[in-house]
Write a protein that holds these residues in place. Structure first.
Motif, PDB file in Angstrom:
ATOM      1  N   SER A  46     -18.913  25.853  27.404  1.00 50.61           N
ATOM      2  CA  SER A  46     -20.212  25.354  27.850  1.00 50.61           C
ATOM      3  C   SER A  46     -20.339  23.856  27.587  1.00 50.61           C
ATOM      4  O   SER A  46     -20.789  23.091  28.447  1.00 50.61           O
ATOM      5  N   ARG A  47     -19.922  23.457  26.389  1.00 54.56           N
ATOM      6  CA  ARG A  47     -19.983  22.025  26.038  1.00 54.56           C
ATOM      7  C   ARG A  47     -19.122  21.214  27.009  1.00 54.56           C
ATOM      8  O   ARG A  47     -19.519  20.135  27.451  1.00 54.56           O
ATOM      9  N   SER A  48     -17.945  21.738  27.358  1.00 56.08           N
ATOM     10  CA  SER A  48     -17.038  21.031  28.272  1.00 56.08           C
ATOM     11  C   SER A  48     -17.670  20.899  29.654  1.00 56.08           C
ATOM     12  O   SER A  48     -17.588  19.843  30.285  1.00 56.08           O
ATOM     13  N   ASP A 207     -11.416  19.001  19.143  1.00 60.05           N
ATOM     14  CA  ASP A 207      -9.989  19.145  19.454  1.00 60.05           C
ATOM     15  C   ASP A 207      -9.730  19.532  20.915  1.00 60.05           C
ATOM     16  O   ASP A 207      -8.679  19.194  21.458  1.00 60.05           O
ATOM     17  N   HIS A 208     -10.644  20.270  21.540  1.00 59.46           N
ATOM     18  CA  HIS A 208     -10.317  20.885  22.838  1.00 59.46           C
ATOM     19  C   HIS A 208     -11.139  20.370  24.014  1.00 59.46           C
ATOM     20  O   HIS A 208     -10.807  20.644  25.170  1.00 59.46           O
ATOM     21  N   LEU A 209     -12.195  19.620  23.742  1.00 61.40           N
ATOM     22  CA  LEU A 209     -13.004  19.080  24.835  1.00 61.40           C
ATOM     23  C   LEU A 209     -12.181  18.202  25.790  1.00 61.40           C
ATOM     24  O   LEU A 209     -12.313  18.341  27.013  1.00 61.40           O
ATOM     25  N   PRO A 210     -11.316  17.322  25.266  1.00 60.09           N
ATOM     26  CA  PRO A 210     -10.577  16.456  26.201  1.00 60.09           C
ATOM     27  C   PRO A 210      -9.750  17.246  27.218  1.00 60.09           C
ATOM     28  O   PRO A 210      -9.805  16.957  28.420  1.00 60.09           O
ATOM     29  N   ALA A 211      -9.021  18.238  26.769  1.00 57.97           N
ATOM     30  CA  ALA A 211      -8.189  19.015  27.701  1.00 57.97           C
ATOM     31  C   ALA A 211      -9.060  19.814  28.662  1.00 57.97           C
ATOM     32  O   ALA A 211      -8.819  19.825  29.882  1.00 57.97           O
ATOM     33  N   LEU A 212     -10.090  20.462  28.120  1.00 65.68           N
ATOM     34  CA  LEU A 212     -10.909  21.324  28.979  1.00 65.68           C
ATOM     35  C   LEU A 212     -11.686  20.530  30.020  1.00 65.68           C
ATOM     36  O   LEU A 212     -11.823  20.974  31.166  1.00 65.68           O
ATOM     37  N   THR A 213     -12.173  19.356  29.657  1.00 64.24           N
ATOM     38  CA  THR A 213     -12.897  18.574  30.662  1.00 64.24           C
ATOM     39  C   THR A 213     -11.945  18.112  31.772  1.00 64.24           C
ATOM     40  O   THR A 213     -12.345  18.027  32.934  1.00 64.24           O
TER      41      THR A 213
END
Ligand SMILES: [Zn+2]
Length: 223
Positions: A46-48, A207-213
């Motif tokens: 959701s944040r992504s 840690d994971h926002l960059p990849a998921l976005t």
């Protein structure tokens, strides 16, 4: 974050929601929260979605594939069915399955696989959604096994592995009859299981926002 469409309804009558791109063509479907005791997957996805500068273009997003489990904090849906053992696969089996409260503990949480293959409204809706959208690949978010699970060890999995600093594996070490992954395998639909490590939601966002976005915006190398 635009308004989602509704792709079905849960046993308790909650909406099953999907965020869709305006175009008809969906390359990647990402879903989280099929196991209600893995809410970190839904929060980070959701944040992504809300971090995107532009609307979705080629990616469709299901933040909560099992809303009844999420509101009750249970792995299964409101009927005690592990949805990830309920998909209509050739290897679906009727015996109850067990699960661990935490990875170190004995596997003693008993869950049903459903009355029949695909018996649950949440798994039925996800099947119908995939058949309608015909994505090129699916990314299924889980926790906390800390890996990128892809039987094909695809370039996409290796890219995610590098971004997320998680190893690529083929299989989680036990059989998963009736799983979403098995259902996709029978259709030759590539599926990558993105397993978060055991970390706080805040750390997972960092840690994971960059990849998921990048996946959601279609700016990763595969769309
Ligand atoms: Zn899971």
């Amino acid at each position: 974050m635009s308004e989602p469409e509704i792709y079905g309804s849960t046993f308790l009558g909650q909406r099953l929601e999907i965020w869709l791109p305006p175009s008809e063509s969906v390359r990647t479907l990402v879903f989280a929260g099929i196991h209600g005791e893995e809410p970190e997957t839904s929060v980070v996805l959701s944040r992504s979605l809300r971090a995107l500068a532009e609307p979705l273009e080629r990616c469709a997003v299901v933040v909560a594939a099992n809303p009844d489990g999420l509101i009750r904090g249970t792995r299964g849906n409101a009927r005690g069915v592990d949805l990830n053992r309920n998909f209509p696969t050739r290897d679906w089996q009727p015996d109850p399955v067990t699960h661990r409260w935490v990875v170190e503990e004995p596997s003693e949480v008993v869950l049903s696989t459903g009355e029949a293959p695909g018996s649950e409204p949440e798994s039925q809706a996800l099947v119908a959604l995939v058949e309608k959208l015909e994505p090129s690949r699916v990314i299924a978010m889980h926790a906390p096994l800390a890996c990128i699970d892809d039987p094909e060890a695809s370039p996409e999995a290796h890219w995610l592995s590098e971004q997320a600093q998680l190893p690529v594996v083929s299989g989680v070490g036990y059989l998963t009859p009736g799983s979403f992954g098995s259902w996709c395998a029978e259709r030759q639909l590539p599926v990558i299981t993105y397993e978060f490590p055991r970390k706080s939601v805040e750390q997972l966002v960092l840690d994971h926002l960059p990849a998921l976005t990048q996946v959601l915006s279609g700016s990763w190398p595969f769309d």
